[in-house]
Design a protein around this motif. Structure first.
Motif, short mmCIF file in Angstrom:
data_model
loop_
_atom_site.label_atom_id
_atom_site.label_comp_id
_atom_site.label_asym_id
_atom_site.label_seq_id
_atom_site.Cartn_x
_atom_site.Cartn_y
_atom_site.Cartn_z
N VAL A 104 0.84 -1.19 0.00
CA VAL A 104 0.00 0.00 0.00
C VAL A 104 0.88 1.24 0.00
O VAL A 104 1.81 1.36 0.80
N GLU A 105 0.60 2.17 -0.91
CA GLU A 105 1.38 3.39 -0.99
C GLU A 105 1.29 4.16 0.33
O GLU A 105 0.21 4.41 0.85
N GLY A 106 2.44 4.53 0.84
CA GLY A 106 2.51 5.29 2.09
C GLY A 106 2.73 4.43 3.32
O GLY A 106 3.03 4.95 4.39
N ALA A 107 2.58 3.10 3.20
CA ALA A 107 2.72 2.22 4.36
C ALA A 107 4.14 2.21 4.90
O ALA A 107 4.35 2.25 6.12
N LEU A 108 5.12 2.15 4.01
CA LEU A 108 6.52 2.15 4.45
C LEU A 108 6.87 3.45 5.16
O LEU A 108 7.53 3.45 6.19
N LYS A 109 6.38 4.56 4.62
CA LYS A 109 6.61 5.86 5.24
C LYS A 109 5.96 5.91 6.61
O LYS A 109 6.52 6.47 7.57
N SER A 110 4.77 5.33 6.73
CA SER A 110 4.07 5.28 8.01
C SER A 110 4.85 4.45 9.02
O SER A 110 4.97 4.82 10.20
N PHE A 111 5.40 3.32 8.58
CA PHE A 111 6.23 2.47 9.44
C PHE A 111 7.44 3.24 9.95
O PHE A 111 7.75 3.22 11.15
N GLU A 112 8.11 3.94 9.05
CA GLU A 112 9.30 4.70 9.42
C GLU A 112 8.96 5.84 10.38
O GLU A 112 9.70 6.11 11.33
N ALA A 113 7.82 6.49 10.13
CA ALA A 113 7.39 7.59 11.00
C ALA A 113 7.07 7.07 12.40
O ALA A 113 7.41 7.70 13.41
N GLU A 114 6.42 5.91 12.47
CA GLU A 114 6.07 5.35 13.77
C GLU A 114 7.32 4.92 14.53
O GLU A 114 7.42 5.11 15.74
N CYS A 115 8.28 4.33 13.82
CA CYS A 115 9.53 3.95 14.46
C CYS A 115 10.26 5.17 15.01
O CYS A 115 10.76 5.15 16.14
N GLU A 116 10.28 6.24 14.23
CA GLU A 116 10.95 7.46 14.66
C GLU A 116 10.28 8.04 15.91
O GLU A 116 10.95 8.47 16.85
N ALA A 117 8.95 8.02 15.91
CA ALA A 117 8.23 8.58 17.05
C ALA A 117 8.41 7.75 18.30
O ALA A 117 8.54 8.28 19.41
N LEU A 118 8.41 6.43 18.13
CA LEU A 118 8.45 5.53 19.29
C LEU A 118 9.86 5.30 19.82
O LEU A 118 10.04 4.71 20.89
N ARG A 119 10.86 5.78 19.09
CA ARG A 119 12.24 5.50 19.48
C ARG A 119 12.58 6.07 20.85
O ARG A 119 13.28 5.44 21.64
#
Length: 288
Positions: A54-69
Protein backbone atom coordinates in the motif's frame (compact mmCIF):
# COMPACT_ATOMS: atom_id res chain seq x y z
CA UNK A 1 14.74 1.20 13.64
CA UNK A 2 13.60 1.11 17.24
CA UNK A 3 16.26 0.08 19.70
CA UNK A 4 14.79 -2.34 22.25
CA UNK A 5 16.29 -4.72 24.73
CA UNK A 6 14.65 -7.57 22.85
CA UNK A 7 14.77 -8.63 19.22
CA UNK A 8 12.25 -11.08 17.85
CA UNK A 9 12.76 -13.23 14.78
CA UNK A 10 10.30 -13.41 11.91
CA UNK A 11 9.36 -17.02 12.58
CA UNK A 12 8.62 -16.35 16.27
CA UNK A 13 6.23 -13.53 15.44
CA UNK A 14 4.45 -15.54 12.76
CA UNK A 15 4.13 -18.40 15.22
CA UNK A 16 2.87 -16.01 17.93
CA UNK A 17 -0.04 -14.84 15.76
CA UNK A 18 -0.64 -18.37 14.44
CA UNK A 19 0.30 -17.60 10.88
CA UNK A 20 -1.92 -14.50 10.52
CA UNK A 21 -4.94 -16.47 11.67
CA UNK A 22 -8.13 -14.42 11.25
CA UNK A 23 -9.25 -15.44 14.74
CA UNK A 24 -6.36 -13.36 16.13
CA UNK A 25 -7.31 -10.22 14.22
CA UNK A 26 -7.70 -7.19 16.49
CA UNK A 27 -8.18 -4.49 13.90
CA UNK A 28 -7.21 -3.18 10.49
CA UNK A 29 -6.29 0.25 9.19
CA UNK A 30 -5.16 1.74 5.94
CA UNK A 31 -1.50 0.94 6.46
CA UNK A 32 -1.50 -2.03 8.81
CA UNK A 33 -3.27 -4.99 10.33
CA UNK A 34 -3.10 -5.75 14.06
CA UNK A 35 -3.10 -9.28 15.47
CA UNK A 36 -3.14 -10.64 19.00
CA UNK A 37 -0.35 -13.08 19.73
CA UNK A 38 1.57 -14.90 22.45
CA UNK A 39 5.37 -15.06 22.49
CA UNK A 40 7.33 -18.14 23.51
CA UNK A 41 7.77 -16.78 27.04
CA UNK A 42 3.99 -16.41 27.44
CA UNK A 43 3.85 -12.63 26.91
CA UNK A 44 0.60 -11.56 25.24
CA UNK A 45 1.27 -9.00 22.52
CA UNK A 46 -0.33 -6.98 19.76
CA UNK A 47 1.51 -7.19 16.43
CA UNK A 48 0.99 -4.46 13.85
CA UNK A 49 1.96 -5.77 10.42
CA UNK A 50 2.37 -3.04 7.81
CA UNK A 51 0.86 -3.50 4.34
CA UNK A 52 3.99 -2.75 2.37
CA UNK A 53 2.22 -2.93 -1.01
CA UNK A 54 0.00 0.00 0.00
CA UNK A 55 1.38 3.39 -0.99
CA UNK A 56 2.51 5.29 2.09
CA UNK A 57 2.72 2.22 4.36
CA UNK A 58 6.52 2.15 4.45
CA UNK A 59 6.61 5.86 5.24
CA UNK A 60 4.07 5.28 8.01
CA UNK A 61 6.23 2.47 9.44
CA UNK A 62 9.30 4.70 9.42
CA UNK A 63 7.39 7.59 11.00
CA UNK A 64 6.07 5.35 13.77
CA UNK A 65 9.53 3.95 14.46
CA UNK A 66 10.95 7.46 14.66
CA UNK A 67 8.23 8.58 17.05
CA UNK A 68 8.45 5.53 19.29
CA UNK A 69 12.24 5.50 19.48
CA UNK A 70 12.49 7.93 22.39
CA UNK A 71 9.02 8.46 23.82
CA UNK A 72 8.15 6.83 27.14
CA UNK A 73 4.95 7.74 28.96
CA UNK A 74 2.35 5.79 30.90
CA UNK A 75 -0.41 6.94 28.53
CA UNK A 76 1.40 6.11 25.30
CA UNK A 77 1.34 2.58 23.95
CA UNK A 78 4.56 0.73 24.77
CA UNK A 79 6.54 -0.92 21.99
CA UNK A 80 8.08 -4.22 23.09
CA UNK A 81 10.18 -5.10 20.07
CA UNK A 82 10.35 -4.90 16.31
CA UNK A 83 11.39 -6.92 13.31
CA UNK A 84 12.43 -5.59 9.91
CA UNK A 85 12.85 -7.75 6.83
CA UNK A 86 12.58 -6.53 3.26
CA UNK A 87 8.99 -7.72 2.92
CA UNK A 88 7.91 -7.95 6.58
CA UNK A 89 7.86 -4.92 8.86
CA UNK A 90 5.89 -5.40 12.11
CA UNK A 91 5.86 -3.52 15.38
CA UNK A 92 5.14 -5.42 18.59
CA UNK A 93 3.22 -3.64 21.36
CA UNK A 94 1.93 -4.45 24.80
CA UNK A 95 -1.53 -5.98 24.54
CA UNK A 96 -4.49 -3.89 25.71
CA UNK A 97 -7.22 -6.30 26.90
CA UNK A 98 -10.05 -3.74 26.88
CA UNK A 99 -9.54 -2.81 23.25
CA UNK A 100 -10.24 0.61 21.77
CA UNK A 101 -12.30 3.52 22.98
CA UNK A 102 -14.16 3.13 19.67
CA UNK A 103 -15.39 -0.26 20.84
CA UNK A 104 -16.72 1.12 24.12
CA UNK A 105 -18.42 4.10 22.51
CA UNK A 106 -19.89 2.46 19.43
CA UNK A 107 -19.15 -1.13 18.45
CA UNK A 108 -20.09 -2.86 21.71
CA UNK A 109 -21.77 0.10 23.36
CA UNK A 110 -24.88 -1.96 24.10
CA UNK A 111 -22.85 -4.40 26.19
CA UNK A 112 -20.11 -2.21 27.62
CA UNK A 113 -20.93 1.13 29.20
CA UNK A 114 -18.45 3.65 30.50
CA UNK A 115 -19.52 5.53 33.60
CA UNK A 116 -18.97 9.26 33.91
CA UNK A 117 -15.77 8.98 35.92
CA UNK A 118 -14.29 6.44 33.50
CA UNK A 119 -14.91 8.80 30.60
CA UNK A 120 -13.27 11.63 32.52
CA UNK A 121 -10.30 9.42 33.36
CA UNK A 122 -9.83 8.40 29.72
CA UNK A 123 -9.81 11.98 28.50
CA UNK A 124 -7.46 13.12 31.28
CA UNK A 125 -5.10 10.29 30.25
CA UNK A 126 -5.21 11.38 26.60
CA UNK A 127 -4.61 15.02 27.52
CA UNK A 128 -1.65 13.95 29.69
CA UNK A 129 -0.15 12.00 26.77
CA UNK A 130 -0.53 14.90 24.32
CA UNK A 131 0.95 17.38 26.77
CA UNK A 132 3.95 15.08 27.12
CA UNK A 133 4.43 14.96 23.33
CA UNK A 134 4.45 18.76 23.14
CA UNK A 135 6.52 19.53 26.21
CA UNK A 136 8.65 16.46 26.85
CA UNK A 137 11.15 17.11 24.07
CA UNK A 138 13.19 19.95 22.60
CA UNK A 139 11.35 19.22 19.36
CA UNK A 140 7.57 19.02 19.94
CA UNK A 141 5.75 16.02 18.49
CA UNK A 142 2.37 16.59 16.85
CA UNK A 143 0.22 13.47 16.89
CA UNK A 144 -2.11 14.40 13.98
CA UNK A 145 -4.60 11.50 14.09
CA UNK A 146 -6.53 11.63 17.36
CA UNK A 147 -9.71 9.50 17.25
CA UNK A 148 -11.38 6.76 19.36
CA UNK A 149 -9.91 3.85 17.39
CA UNK A 150 -6.40 5.07 18.28
CA UNK A 151 -7.10 5.15 22.02
CA UNK A 152 -6.43 1.77 23.68
CA UNK A 153 -7.62 0.74 27.15
CA UNK A 154 -5.65 -1.53 29.46
CA UNK A 155 -6.94 -3.89 32.16
CA UNK A 156 -7.49 -0.94 34.52
CA UNK A 157 -9.30 1.12 31.83
CA UNK A 158 -6.36 3.53 31.65
CA UNK A 159 -6.01 5.06 28.18
CA UNK A 160 -2.97 4.72 25.91
CA UNK A 161 -2.55 6.69 22.69
CA UNK A 162 -1.42 4.45 19.82
CA UNK A 163 -0.61 4.59 16.08
CA UNK A 164 2.06 7.19 15.40
CA UNK A 165 2.13 6.74 11.63
CA UNK A 166 1.09 10.35 10.90
CA UNK A 167 3.17 11.96 13.64
CA UNK A 168 5.07 15.13 12.75
CA UNK A 169 8.19 16.51 14.42
CA UNK A 170 8.15 20.28 14.63
CA UNK A 171 11.15 22.29 13.54
CA UNK A 172 11.99 25.70 14.95
CA UNK A 173 8.78 26.91 13.33
CA UNK A 174 5.50 26.48 15.19
CA UNK A 175 3.67 25.46 12.01
CA UNK A 176 4.68 22.97 9.33
CA UNK A 177 3.14 21.48 6.19
CA UNK A 178 2.24 17.88 5.47
CA UNK A 179 1.14 15.89 2.43
CA UNK A 180 -0.71 13.30 4.50
CA UNK A 181 -4.27 13.64 5.69
CA UNK A 182 -5.81 12.23 8.86
CA UNK A 183 -9.42 11.17 9.45
CA UNK A 184 -12.26 13.40 8.30
CA UNK A 185 -14.47 14.58 11.12
CA UNK A 186 -11.52 14.94 13.49
CA UNK A 187 -9.17 17.17 11.51
CA UNK A 188 -8.90 20.91 12.07
CA UNK A 189 -9.97 23.26 9.24
CA UNK A 190 -6.43 24.43 8.48
CA UNK A 191 -5.21 20.82 8.33
CA UNK A 192 -7.92 19.74 5.93
CA UNK A 193 -7.72 22.73 3.60
CA UNK A 194 -4.07 23.83 3.68
CA UNK A 195 -2.27 20.86 5.27
CA UNK A 196 -1.00 23.11 8.07
CA UNK A 197 0.12 21.25 11.18
CA UNK A 198 0.68 22.64 14.67
CA UNK A 199 -0.23 21.66 18.22
CA UNK A 200 -3.55 23.45 17.64
CA UNK A 201 -4.47 20.64 15.21
CA UNK A 202 -4.38 18.09 18.05
CA UNK A 203 -6.29 20.46 20.35
CA UNK A 204 -9.08 20.65 17.77
CA UNK A 205 -9.21 16.85 17.45
CA UNK A 206 -9.22 16.56 21.24
CA UNK A 207 -12.29 18.78 21.37
CA UNK A 208 -14.10 16.56 18.87
CA UNK A 209 -13.03 13.49 20.85
CA UNK A 210 -14.35 15.06 24.05
CA UNK A 211 -17.77 15.58 22.52
CA UNK A 212 -17.84 12.06 21.11
CA UNK A 213 -16.79 10.49 24.39
CA UNK A 214 -19.53 12.21 26.39
CA UNK A 215 -22.34 11.97 23.84
CA UNK A 216 -21.57 8.60 22.27
CA UNK A 217 -22.10 10.17 18.84
CA UNK A 218 -19.61 10.29 15.97
CA UNK A 219 -18.75 13.67 14.42
CA UNK A 220 -21.10 12.96 11.51
CA UNK A 221 -24.05 12.22 13.82
CA UNK A 222 -26.40 14.54 15.66
CA UNK A 223 -25.14 14.89 19.20
CA UNK A 224 -27.93 14.18 21.67
CA UNK A 225 -27.25 13.39 25.29
CA UNK A 226 -29.27 10.86 27.28
CA UNK A 227 -27.82 10.16 30.70
CA UNK A 228 -29.10 7.67 33.26
CA UNK A 229 -27.36 8.71 36.46
CA UNK A 230 -28.11 8.42 40.18
CA UNK A 231 -26.49 11.87 40.45
CA UNK A 232 -28.13 13.36 37.38
CA UNK A 233 -27.74 17.01 38.41
CA UNK A 234 -24.00 16.65 39.04
CA UNK A 235 -23.60 14.67 35.84
CA UNK A 236 -25.35 17.30 33.72
CA UNK A 237 -23.29 20.09 35.27
CA UNK A 238 -20.14 18.10 34.48
CA UNK A 239 -21.18 17.47 30.88
CA UNK A 240 -22.05 21.13 30.42
CA UNK A 241 -18.54 22.16 31.47
CA UNK A 242 -17.01 19.49 29.24
CA UNK A 243 -18.99 20.65 26.20
CA UNK A 244 -17.89 24.23 26.85
CA UNK A 245 -14.27 23.04 27.04
CA UNK A 246 -14.68 21.02 23.85
CA UNK A 247 -16.08 24.01 21.96
CA UNK A 248 -13.15 26.14 23.12
CA UNK A 249 -10.84 23.51 21.64
CA UNK A 250 -12.69 23.51 18.32
CA UNK A 251 -12.81 27.20 17.41
CA UNK A 252 -11.96 27.80 13.76
CA UNK A 253 -8.83 29.91 14.16
CA UNK A 254 -5.85 27.92 15.55
CA UNK A 255 -4.49 30.85 17.56
CA UNK A 256 -7.79 31.17 19.41
CA UNK A 257 -7.81 27.57 20.65
CA UNK A 258 -6.72 26.63 24.14
CA UNK A 259 -3.30 25.06 24.59
CA UNK A 260 -3.13 21.45 25.74
CA UNK A 261 -1.64 22.31 29.12
CA UNK A 262 -4.63 24.49 29.98
CA UNK A 263 -7.02 21.85 28.61
CA UNK A 264 -5.39 19.21 30.78
CA UNK A 265 -5.57 21.35 33.92
CA UNK A 266 -9.20 22.32 33.36
CA UNK A 267 -10.26 18.75 32.64
CA UNK A 268 -8.66 17.57 35.87
CA UNK A 269 -10.49 20.34 37.71
CA UNK A 270 -13.82 19.26 36.17
CA UNK A 271 -13.12 15.68 37.21
CA UNK A 272 -12.35 16.69 40.81
CA UNK A 273 -15.49 18.83 41.00
CA UNK A 274 -17.61 15.96 39.76
CA UNK A 275 -16.12 13.53 42.27
CA UNK A 276 -16.66 15.97 45.10
CA UNK A 277 -20.21 16.84 44.10
CA UNK A 278 -21.35 13.27 43.43
CA UNK A 279 -19.46 11.63 46.28
CA UNK A 280 -18.55 8.75 44.00
CA UNK A 281 -15.38 7.01 42.91
CA UNK A 282 -16.81 5.57 39.71
CA UNK A 283 -19.81 3.57 40.88
CA UNK A 284 -22.30 5.39 38.66
CA UNK A 285 -23.19 4.29 35.16
CA UNK A 286 -23.88 6.36 32.08
CA UNK A 287 -25.73 5.42 28.93
CA UNK A 288 -25.70 7.67 25.89
Amino acid sequence: MIHTTRRTAYHELVQAIEGFNASNLLGEGGYGTVYKGVLNDGTTIAVKVFKLLVEGALKSFEAECEALRNIHHRNLVKVITSCSNIDFKPLVFEYMPNGTLEKWLHIDAGDYLLDMLQRLNVMVDVADALEYLYCGFSTPIIYCDLKPSNILLDENMSAHVSDFGLTKFMSEESITHTNTLATWGYIAPEYGSERLVSSAVDVYSFGILLMETFTGKKPSEEMLLNLYEPNINQAMQCVSKIMELALNCCVELPNNRMNMNDVHVLLQKIKLQFQTASGTEGTISAEV
